[in-house]
Design a protein around this motif. Structure first.
Motif, PDB file in Angstrom:
ATOM      1  N   LEU A 279      -0.177  10.497  59.315  1.00  0.00           N
ATOM      2  CA  LEU A 279      -0.627   9.497  58.232  1.00  0.00           C
ATOM      3  C   LEU A 279      -1.188   8.307  58.490  1.00  0.00           C
ATOM      4  O   LEU A 279      -1.111   8.045  60.013  1.00  0.00           O
TER       5      LEU A 279
ATOM      6  N   LYS B  40      -1.660   4.277  58.799  1.00  0.00           N
ATOM      7  CA  LYS B  40      -0.581   3.281  58.537  1.00  0.00           C
ATOM      8  C   LYS B  40      -1.296   1.788  58.071  1.00  0.00           C
ATOM      9  O   LYS B  40      -2.394   1.624  58.971  1.00  0.00           O
TER      10      LYS B  40
ATOM     11  N   VAL C 269       2.599   0.544  54.761  1.00  0.00           N
ATOM     12  CA  VAL C 269       2.257   1.551  53.837  1.00  0.00           C
ATOM     13  C   VAL C 269       1.738   2.579  54.459  1.00  0.00           C
ATOM     14  O   VAL C 269       0.876   2.471  55.454  1.00  0.00           O
ATOM     15  N   ARG C 270       2.035   3.785  54.131  1.00  0.00           N
ATOM     16  CA  ARG C 270       1.681   5.180  54.983  1.00  0.00           C
ATOM     17  C   ARG C 270       0.967   5.907  53.842  1.00  0.00           C
ATOM     18  O   ARG C 270       1.439   6.347  52.786  1.00  0.00           O
ATOM     19  N   ARG C 271      -0.221   6.543  54.053  1.00  0.00           N
ATOM     20  CA  ARG C 271      -1.024   7.586  53.182  1.00  0.00           C
ATOM     21  C   ARG C 271      -1.419   8.491  53.867  1.00  0.00           C
ATOM     22  O   ARG C 271      -1.917   8.384  55.237  1.00  0.00           O
ATOM     23  N   LYS C 272      -1.529   9.660  53.356  1.00  0.00           N
ATOM     24  CA  LYS C 272      -2.281  10.907  53.897  1.00  0.00           C
ATOM     25  C   LYS C 272      -3.801  10.660  53.985  1.00  0.00           C
ATOM     26  O   LYS C 272      -4.342  10.979  55.007  1.00  0.00           O
ATOM     27  N   ARG C 273      -4.217  10.027  53.097  1.00  0.00           N
ATOM     28  CA  ARG C 273      -5.666   9.893  52.980  1.00  0.00           C
ATOM     29  C   ARG C 273      -5.973   8.389  53.321  1.00  0.00           C
ATOM     30  O   ARG C 273      -5.446   7.374  52.643  1.00  0.00           O
ATOM     31  N   ARG C 274      -6.913   8.381  54.056  1.00  0.00           N
ATOM     32  CA  ARG C 274      -7.644   6.691  54.258  1.00  0.00           C
ATOM     33  C   ARG C 274      -8.323   6.258  52.946  1.00  0.00           C
ATOM     34  O   ARG C 274      -8.817   7.006  52.236  1.00  0.00           O
TER      35      ARG C 274
END
Length: 157
Positions: free
Chosen positions: A115, A117, A127-132
């Motif tokens: 992920l 960060k 916040v964590r996201r799969k996509r940038r």
């Protein structure tokens, strides 16, 4: 098992259980990862996952072959060939095919995912996201502050 043996097996299962010939191509496709098999509506060919035979044996492979042949024969007959259709469910039950292939994942295997960060520069929210995402375009939902990319992080599911 080789491609020729698979083709012969599919033809035999078709005659034995459906009393109809299989006149198209059946192949192993090592790129299939989560499914046991696949029926192509345009060409009427069948693909099978070789891991089904390796992990679960011949009986499970034959169950998957029956499942895909249900799609095949019903589609060619112009009947309901989708999983949701009554005709498909009835034929699958009649021939003893598998509704679902057993899970292809290793039992007890841990899954990790990477992920992106981010941290809000104003309130410090992580916040964590799969996509940038573009930090110039998006702001923190708590305080409307700007985000800073901290890097990638591996997280266990």
């Amino acid at each position: 098992m080789e491609q020729k043996a698979l083709q012969k097996l599919v033809e035999e299962v078709s005659i034995d259980f459906f009393e109809l010939p299989f006149r198209h191509q059946a192949t192993f496709n090592a790129r299939l990862k989560t499914t046991g098999g696949r029926y192509f509506l345009q060409s009427h060919h069948l693909d099978f996952n070789p891991q089904v035979l390796e992990k679960f044996g011949m009986e499970t492979l034959i169950g998957v072959i029956k499942h895909e042949l249900c799609h095949y024969h019903l589609h060619l007959a112009g009947k309901g060939h989708q999983h949701k259709d009554r005709e498909f469910k009835a034929l699958l039950k009649k021939v003893g095919g598998l509704r679902y292939v057993p899970s292809m994942k290793e039992a007890g295997a841990d899954e990790w995912i990477q992920l992106w960060k981010y941290q809000c520069q104003k309130c410090g929210t992580n916040v964590r996201r799969k996509r940038r995402f573009n930090t110039n375009k998006y702001v923190c939902s708590n305080c409307k502050g700007a985000f800073k990319l901290l890097g990638r992080e591996e997280v266990q599911l």
